[in-house]
Design an enzyme around this catalytic site. Structure first.
Site: not given
Length: 875
Positions: A276, A280, A313, A335
């Site tokens: 998805g 980074n 993110e 996560e």
């Protein structure tokens, strides 16, 4: 990394070609100087790197990770002397060993390597993406694929700084983790060299690079420049994402005591992307559908998806990037944290979305996975790339987040926030373990978090807390007992060895004088008794719905709760009570009629999240548990239950409708058409679908997916053809995938076969192939058709995907409810093994078994309940 959870995309599962081992631990990298030169005429790239390292002891060999890299030259410099290195490759272990004649002394050294690699088509490492007739070199390295782009110490504990340069074609740009510090012509005609600033210390899997023809819109928050990048012609679809990023960065800067730790934030959408999104460092990469939306016409769900995934993110910039797990067995520290945090900035910005209720539903989904014998603990040993990749599942994301929500409720929001900030400060730019985390929380809160957390993190499954009450005078004795919950009745009814320390909050139902009592306790034994004042008709074992456990109730308590669901329970509690009662039905503790009676108590419910939980369950019952003889009766009962809400809501948004009501409308209409097969609803959906095909703005964006899916149920070849043409002209990713999803929802076998054949054509990007095929397999009308297609075309599918992402097709077989199909699945995947989906296969076979068992046990009870209540209910 954010997994894909939308219906038309399958979670990517990487197929490993090697059983890699851990690096020896003799050499530690400090800095990489990397130059990449992609060549789109050959679909490959050349690279040069200098790695500054420290040897912890003298050695004649240095072992790095490397896969699909050709070494042109390698040397090692130490103490002023340079030695050429002999390179030996172990493809199975994905390692390269550099050997020199004279031992290298302990201390600093540099490794120089020239190499070439391929721009592969497998959506991992440095790979090839295409759009608008142009090629792009882009990267996806998590978990173990940085080694496909450059020889590296490709383990999360080996943090280093990175100085990256790119030699690109004139007219192309490049994006990486650092800022561009120079852009100079050459070397050679038609080329220019882009050099980026050095990164902070980070793990190799967080390196990012994108080279090609990109454009962006820019903004900023708290002095940090933010740019959202797309391929040309799509800038108009990223304004909402930029607005989200600016809001969320400001929120996180205030939530954390460490402000955003990097110098800029780039957010880049790729046309071809497996996951998805990927966190980074300072360069978040995306699949287009989760970033690009038409802000004026997109559905509420599309807006929420963009916001929540971006928040996820961005949370990773602290949890995962700034502080990284020591090894992949603690990937939940990345996560689970991001999943726990993601709703906070979104809820602060868009409270009307009620995201806290989506968190409750997600917790219920994790509990479903934990009900399987083949679940796993949150902290799971993993060594090979295949084992590591299979850790990116609902346990790492949803379960870990749910446990953190429970701990937050136990500690208090400000206490856990203080603990999180202390943890970040202690491990900034370094690595940490689960023990580090919960020790910090225990120290800050002065509560036994370090005793509670291991019971939920280090052992698989989840407890069911069973409630029994006894009224004595003016007090109620509440006896709580815990045992591991399984769908498997034999396992559930046997004594389980697991013991949790469970923060339980109880609340009693109101007495005649209107008083309700609440008490929170820590359940540490198999059985304990507690006292509440007063005598009440029921005691809720998960007040607030924050606990990560099932609750089991006596039948009379469930019936009493059902009568006052909408007055005595919060929306979160109504969601959790549904899942708890259904869990008792699944395990044979209660008849299915108790669940349907609970559903009947929600006739006046108008909360989107509560009704979403209910309607999904009604659809499951209709798909799998109803016999042909009872189908008409069940569909009529569903129509009686949902029609009042549908008439109240109508098909079009009314003035003043908030986003929750818009989403509720779509959910009710879909359930009424699908589970209830309401002829008026299906006819109206077909009419609106024709309007939307001619003019997409004719139908509210939030209703579009529902309209197309319902129209497809009875749709013919003419409608199918129109949807295919509509998909080709789609103005946004959401519009495209609404059409693609509809192609999997037809009932006509010939049209489903067309969808399957279409999936293997060049018109479908490889990232979408598994979603299309799995969509047909998960359609009850397409189970057999889709499965036969997979078996017949397995070699072609493997070739098309490069051996990548087949785990999603393995998972889709869990939607079957047939012993013949189950046996075929087991036999087929015994021969055609998908090494990164071994647990996925076991779970899929379990799900089939439990569905078959549930139908055999509950079908007669369901028929009897329908006969007693049926279409007369509520009249």
């Amino acid at each position: 990394m954010r997994r894909i959870s939308l219906a038309w995309i399958v979670v990517p599962i990487l197929v490993s070609f090697a059983a890699a081992q851990r690096l020896p631990g003799v050499v530690v990298p400090d800095n990489y100087k990397l130059t990449f030169a992609p060549d789109f005429t050959k679909d490959n790239f050349t690279g040069e790197e200098t790695i500054g390292v420290r040897l912890l002891k003298p050695a004649s060999e240095i072992v790095l990770n490397s896969a699909e890299i050709d070494f042109q030259e390698a040397s090692v410099t130490s103490s002023g002397a340079t030695q050429k290195a002999k390179v030996s490759l172990d493809k199975q272990k994905q390692m390269a060993t550099l050997t020199v004649d004279r031992p290298i002394q302990a201390g600093p050294a540099t490794i120089q390597i020239r190499f070439t690699g391929i721009l592969n088509g497998e959506l991992r490492g440095m790979y090839l993406s295409k759009a608008n007739g142009r090629k792009y070199a882009v990267t996806q390295f998590e978990a173990t694929d940085a080694r496909r782009a450059f020889p590296s110490f490709d383990e999360p504990a080996y943090k280093a700084t990175f100085d990256i340069s790119v030699i690109a074609d004139q007219g192309d740009t490049a994006i990486s983790n650092g800022k561009i510090v120079s852009d100079t012509p050459g070397p050679g005609a038609g080329k220019h060299t882009i050099r980026f600033s050095a990164t902070p210390k980070m793990s190799s899997y967080l390196v990012a690079l994108a080279v090609g023809d990109f454009e962006y819109i820019g903004g900023e928050a708290d002095g940090i420049p933010i740019r959202v990048w797309t391929t040309p012609g799509k800038k108009q679809l990223v304004s909402f994402a930029l607005e989200c990023a600016e809001n969320f960065l400001r929120y996180y800067d205030r939530y954390f005591e460490i402000k955003y730790p990097f110098e800029k934030l780039d957010i880049i959408a790729f046309p071809d992307f497996a996951a998805g999104a990927m966190e980074n460092t300072a360069a978040i990469t995306y699949r287009e559908v989760l970033l690009l939306i038409d802000d004026k016409h997109a559905s509420v769900d599309a807006h929420k998806a963009v916001a929540v995934v971006l928040s996820h993110e961005m949370a990773h910039q602290w949890f995962g990037d700034l502080v990284t797990m020591q090894w992949w067995d603690d990937v939940w520290l990345n996560e689970g944290f991001a999943n726990w945090l993601e709703s906070k900035p979104v809820a602060a910005w868009k409270p009307e979305w009620n995201l806290e209720l989506d968190d409750v539903r997600a917790s219920g989904g994790a509990l479903n996975v934990d009900a399987l014998a083949n679940t796993r603990p949150i902290q799971q040993k993993a060594e090979t790339p295949a084992q590591i990749q299979e850790l990116f599942d609902g346990i790492a994301y949803e379960k870990a987040a749910a446990v953190l929500h429970m701990i937050e409720a136990y500690m208090g929001p400000e206490s856990i926030r203080a603990g999180v900030n202390e943890y970040l400060k202690q491990h900034a730019y370094g690595n940490a373990t689960a023990d580090d985390f919960w020790r910090t929380l225990a120290t800050v809160s002065r509560k036994p978090v370090d005793s509670i957390m291991p019971t939920f993190v280090k052992q698989p499954g989840a407890p069911m807390v069973t409630v029994k009450t006894q009224c004595n005078g003016n007090t109620t004795t509440v006896t709580l007992s815990q045992q591991r919950y399984f769908y498997d009745r034999n396992l559930f009814n046997s004594s389980s060895k697991e013991l949790w320390q469970v923060p339980v909050c109880m609340r009693s139902g109101a007495e005649a004088r209107g008083k309700s009592q609440e008490k929170c306790e820590l359940l540490t034994k198999k059985q304990e008794s507690f006292t509440l004042s007063g005598c009440a008709p029921w005691v809720l074992a998960n007040a607030g719905a924050a606990g990560y456990y099932r609750s089991g109730y006596e039948p009379e308590a469930v019936r009493a709760m059902s009568r006052t669901l909408e007055t005595d329970f919060t929306a979160a509690e109504r969601i959790r009570l549904q899942t708890d009662v259904w869990a008792s039905v699944r395990a044979g503790r209660q008849p299915i009629g108790d669940y349907l009676a609970l559903a009947d108590g929600l006739r006046s419910e108008r909360h989107r999240a509560v009704m979403s939980q209910l309607t999904v369950q009604l659809e499951y019952i209709g798909d799998y548990l109803i016999t042909d003889g009872d189908r008409e009766s069940y569909q009529q009962w569903v129509r009686d239950l949902l029609t009042p809400a549908a008439r109240e809501l109508g098909w079009q948004p009314a003035a003043g409708d908030d986003d929750d009501r818009k989403t509720l409308r779509a959910r009710i209409m879909y359930a009424l058409g699908y589970a209830g097969r309401d002829p008026e609803v299906l006819a109206e959906a077909a009419r609106l679908a024709q309007q939307a095909l001619d003019n997409p703005s004719a139908v509210d964006g939030t209703m579009a997916g529902t309209v197309f899916s319902l129209a497809a149920l009875n749709g013919d070849a003419s409608l199918y053809n129109k949807i295919v043409e509509h998909m080709k002209k789609a103005a946004s990713p959401e519009e495209y995938y609404n059409s693609m999803d509809a192609l999997t929802q037809f009932s006509d076998p010939k049209l489903l076969e067309r969808t399957l054949q279409f999936a293997l054509t060049p018109d479908v990007r490889s990232q979408d192939v598994p979603g299309l095929i799995a969509g047909v397999m998960e359609n009850p009308a397409g189970n057999r058709i889709g499965w036969d297609f997979v078996r017949a075309h397995w070699a072609e599918i493997n070739k098309l995907l490069g051996g990548f992402n087949n785990g999603g097709l393995v998972a889709a077989t869990g939607s079957f409810c047939d012993t013949e199909l189950r046996d075929e699945v087991k036999e087929f995947f015994t021969i055609h093994q998908v090494t990164s989906a071994e647990r996925t296969l076991r779970q899929a076979l379990e799900r089939v078994n439990y569905c078959v068992d549930l139908k055999s046990r509950q079908a007669d009870q369901l028929a009897a309940w329908l006969q007693r209540h049926g279409s007369s209910a509520g009249k």
